[in-house]
Structure formats: C-alpha cells, structure tokens
Design a protein around this motif. Sequence first.
Motif, mmCIF file in Angstrom:
data_model
loop_
_atom_site.group_PDB
_atom_site.id
_atom_site.type_symbol
_atom_site.label_atom_id
_atom_site.label_comp_id
_atom_site.label_asym_id
_atom_site.label_seq_id
_atom_site.Cartn_x
_atom_site.Cartn_y
_atom_site.Cartn_z
ATOM 1 N N ALA A 28 -44.677 -99.355 52.257
ATOM 2 C CA ALA A 28 -44.665 -100.510 51.352
ATOM 3 C C ALA A 28 -46.024 -101.186 51.455
ATOM 4 C CB ALA A 28 -43.558 -101.479 51.741
ATOM 5 N N PRO A 29 -46.834 -101.155 50.378
ATOM 6 C CA PRO A 29 -48.146 -101.806 50.427
ATOM 7 C C PRO A 29 -48.015 -103.276 50.805
ATOM 8 C CG PRO A 29 -47.920 -100.466 48.460
ATOM 9 C CD PRO A 29 -46.568 -100.527 49.106
ATOM 10 N N GLU A 30 -49.030 -103.768 51.499
ATOM 11 C CA GLU A 30 -49.017 -105.158 51.940
ATOM 12 C C GLU A 30 -48.950 -106.108 50.751
ATOM 13 O OE1 GLU A 30 -51.685 -106.471 55.066
ATOM 14 O OE2 GLU A 30 -52.245 -104.360 55.330
ATOM 15 N N ARG A 31 -48.245 -107.197 50.969
ATOM 16 C CA ARG A 31 -48.144 -108.258 49.958
ATOM 17 C C ARG A 31 -48.779 -109.506 50.534
ATOM 18 N NH1 ARG A 31 -41.833 -107.770 48.101
ATOM 19 N NH2 ARG A 31 -42.002 -105.687 47.230
ATOM 20 N N ASP A 78 -45.771 -98.156 44.468
ATOM 21 C CA ASP A 78 -47.203 -98.239 44.166
ATOM 22 C C ASP A 78 -48.083 -97.547 45.202
ATOM 23 O OD1 ASP A 78 -46.626 -99.909 41.926
ATOM 24 O OD2 ASP A 78 -46.513 -101.645 43.275
ATOM 25 N N ARG A 79 -47.491 -97.051 46.276
ATOM 26 C CA ARG A 79 -48.285 -96.493 47.375
ATOM 27 C C ARG A 79 -49.245 -95.397 46.903
ATOM 28 N NH1 ARG A 79 -48.314 -92.456 51.355
ATOM 29 N NH2 ARG A 79 -49.029 -93.218 53.396
ATOM 30 N N ALA A 80 -48.758 -94.447 46.138
ATOM 31 C CA ALA A 80 -49.614 -93.340 45.679
ATOM 32 C C ALA A 80 -50.765 -93.849 44.815
ATOM 33 C CB ALA A 80 -48.786 -92.306 44.919
ATOM 34 N N ALA A 81 -50.496 -94.827 43.978
ATOM 35 C CA ALA A 81 -51.560 -95.385 43.123
ATOM 36 C C ALA A 81 -52.594 -96.130 43.966
ATOM 37 C CB ALA A 81 -50.960 -96.304 42.062
ATOM 38 N N PHE A 82 -52.155 -96.854 45.003
ATOM 39 C CA PHE A 82 -53.115 -97.518 45.891
ATOM 40 C C PHE A 82 -54.004 -96.491 46.571
ATOM 41 C CE2 PHE A 82 -50.567 -101.508 45.896
ATOM 42 C CZ PHE A 82 -51.611 -102.412 45.737
ATOM 43 N N ARG A 113 -59.085 -89.626 51.547
ATOM 44 C CA ARG A 113 -57.675 -89.603 51.138
ATOM 45 C C ARG A 113 -56.749 -89.318 52.319
ATOM 46 N NH1 ARG A 113 -54.917 -89.426 46.462
ATOM 47 N NH2 ARG A 113 -56.821 -89.270 45.247
ATOM 48 N N ASP A 114 -57.122 -88.366 53.178
ATOM 49 C CA ASP A 114 -56.234 -88.044 54.304
ATOM 50 C C ASP A 114 -56.075 -89.227 55.246
ATOM 51 O OD1 ASP A 114 -58.893 -87.754 55.174
ATOM 52 O OD2 ASP A 114 -58.412 -86.139 56.575
ATOM 53 N N GLU A 115 -57.136 -89.993 55.430
ATOM 54 C CA GLU A 115 -57.068 -91.205 56.259
ATOM 55 C C GLU A 115 -56.128 -92.235 55.615
ATOM 56 O OE1 GLU A 115 -60.253 -94.667 56.609
ATOM 57 O OE2 GLU A 115 -60.889 -92.873 57.743
ATOM 58 N N LEU A 116 -56.249 -92.419 54.315
ATOM 59 C CA LEU A 116 -55.376 -93.352 53.598
ATOM 60 C C LEU A 116 -53.917 -92.913 53.683
ATOM 61 C CD1 LEU A 116 -57.642 -93.926 50.501
ATOM 62 C CD2 LEU A 116 -56.963 -95.693 52.136
ATOM 63 N N GLU A 117 -53.666 -91.624 53.527
ATOM 64 C CA GLU A 117 -52.300 -91.096 53.610
ATOM 65 C C GLU A 117 -51.680 -91.401 54.974
ATOM 66 O OE1 GLU A 117 -50.357 -89.738 51.359
ATOM 67 O OE2 GLU A 117 -51.687 -89.026 49.792
ATOM 68 N N ARG A 118 -52.493 -91.287 56.026
ATOM 69 C CA ARG A 118 -51.997 -91.553 57.384
ATOM 70 C C ARG A 118 -51.797 -93.046 57.637
ATOM 71 N NH1 ARG A 118 -56.088 -88.235 58.836
ATOM 72 N NH2 ARG A 118 -57.280 -89.972 59.676
ATOM 73 N N GLU A 119 -52.721 -93.875 57.156
ATOM 74 C CA GLU A 119 -52.747 -95.282 57.559
ATOM 75 C C GLU A 119 -52.004 -96.243 56.637
ATOM 76 O OE1 GLU A 119 -56.839 -96.309 58.133
ATOM 77 O OE2 GLU A 119 -57.092 -94.848 59.749
ATOM 78 N N MET A 120 -51.857 -95.902 55.361
ATOM 79 C CA MET A 120 -51.222 -96.839 54.442
ATOM 80 C C MET A 120 -49.718 -96.888 54.685
ATOM 81 S SD MET A 120 -51.580 -97.424 50.382
ATOM 82 C CE MET A 120 -53.258 -97.944 50.628
#
Length: 179
Positions: free
Chosen positions: A61-64, A28-32, A51-58
């Motif tokens: 595995a998205p947090e649960r 789900d990372r890309a969708a988040f 988007r570039d910030e999200l790519e670096r920081e996410m």
Amino acid sequence: MNDLGPVAWPPAPIRTERLVLREPETRDRAAFIELLASPEVHTYLGGPRPRDELEREMPEAPERWPGSFVVDLDGVMIGQILLRRATEDHRPAAAGKVDLGYLFLARAWGFGYAVEACAAALDWLEEVLPGEPVVLATQTANVGSMRLAAKLGFTEVERFRAWDADQWLGQRSPAPPSD
C-alpha cells in the motif's frame, strides 16, 4: 511531507472534467513503480530508480500523507501531485511556502492532464488555505514543465544552480479576495 497546517486530510476526491485526484491506494503500486523507474519521467530529476529496488522496497500500500494526490484517469493512476512546504534547500526564496510538485507517466503526456490536475489541486489549496502563495521549481531545460508553470500562472522569482543544472523558481500569487 512538511506540514500544510490545519488542512483536514484526506479530502473528498477532487473531480475535474476527465480526472480524479485522490489518495493513493494499493492498486496504484505498479503505477508508482513505473513512475519512479521511468527514464523519461526522471530526465530532469536526477534519473530513475532501479525497478528491482523499487519492487523490493515499495510497500504493497503506497504511503499516504497530506498533500499527496494520485491523478486517476478512468480508474487508473497516470500521475501524482504533491503539495508540501518547501525547505530552504537550494532555494531560500521558496522556504516555508507551499511547493507544487508533479509526476506523470510518459504515456499521459501531451493531453493536458498535468494542467488540469495541477489547476484542480491549486484550486483545492486556495479553498483550504486561502491566500497561500505557491512555488514551483524546475530545470530551465525542462521545456514542458516551464510551459506548464506559465499556463498555471507562475512567474519567475529566481534562477539558481543546483544538482548540476540551471533551475527556475516561480511563484503563483494567491487570488485577490473577492468583494
């Protein structure tokens, strides 16, 4: 995420006619990232994140956390539902109540997915925390969100000003006990 109390987490996936509400997964990372970087999705939420910030920081595995559901259509994430305890920030009438939040990718708008997913999450909440009132806040300018709140049975509690915009707070009263 503020505490939902004695709720066992994660629950079994919640299935509706077309959707599955489930825990976030690595796939789900890309969708988040798309969801959080979308100008359309964040029109009434203070704007998108870069988007570039999200790519670096996410993380990969998205947090649960309890109360966070991925909305899945045919094996692909199209949105997120959040159920969490509201804090007093900007809306004291909501403090301590369960707050319903949701984000859907723009390509998933207009098909009734938000109503279907939110109703399923609210039904689940009623099963695990019977009688719990639920609140929802949105900008009054967000016509789609106001319409969704009405379809889900939320009624106005108050209007207030926050984040340089007029806001609406609604509450959905718990279902009366069945005899």
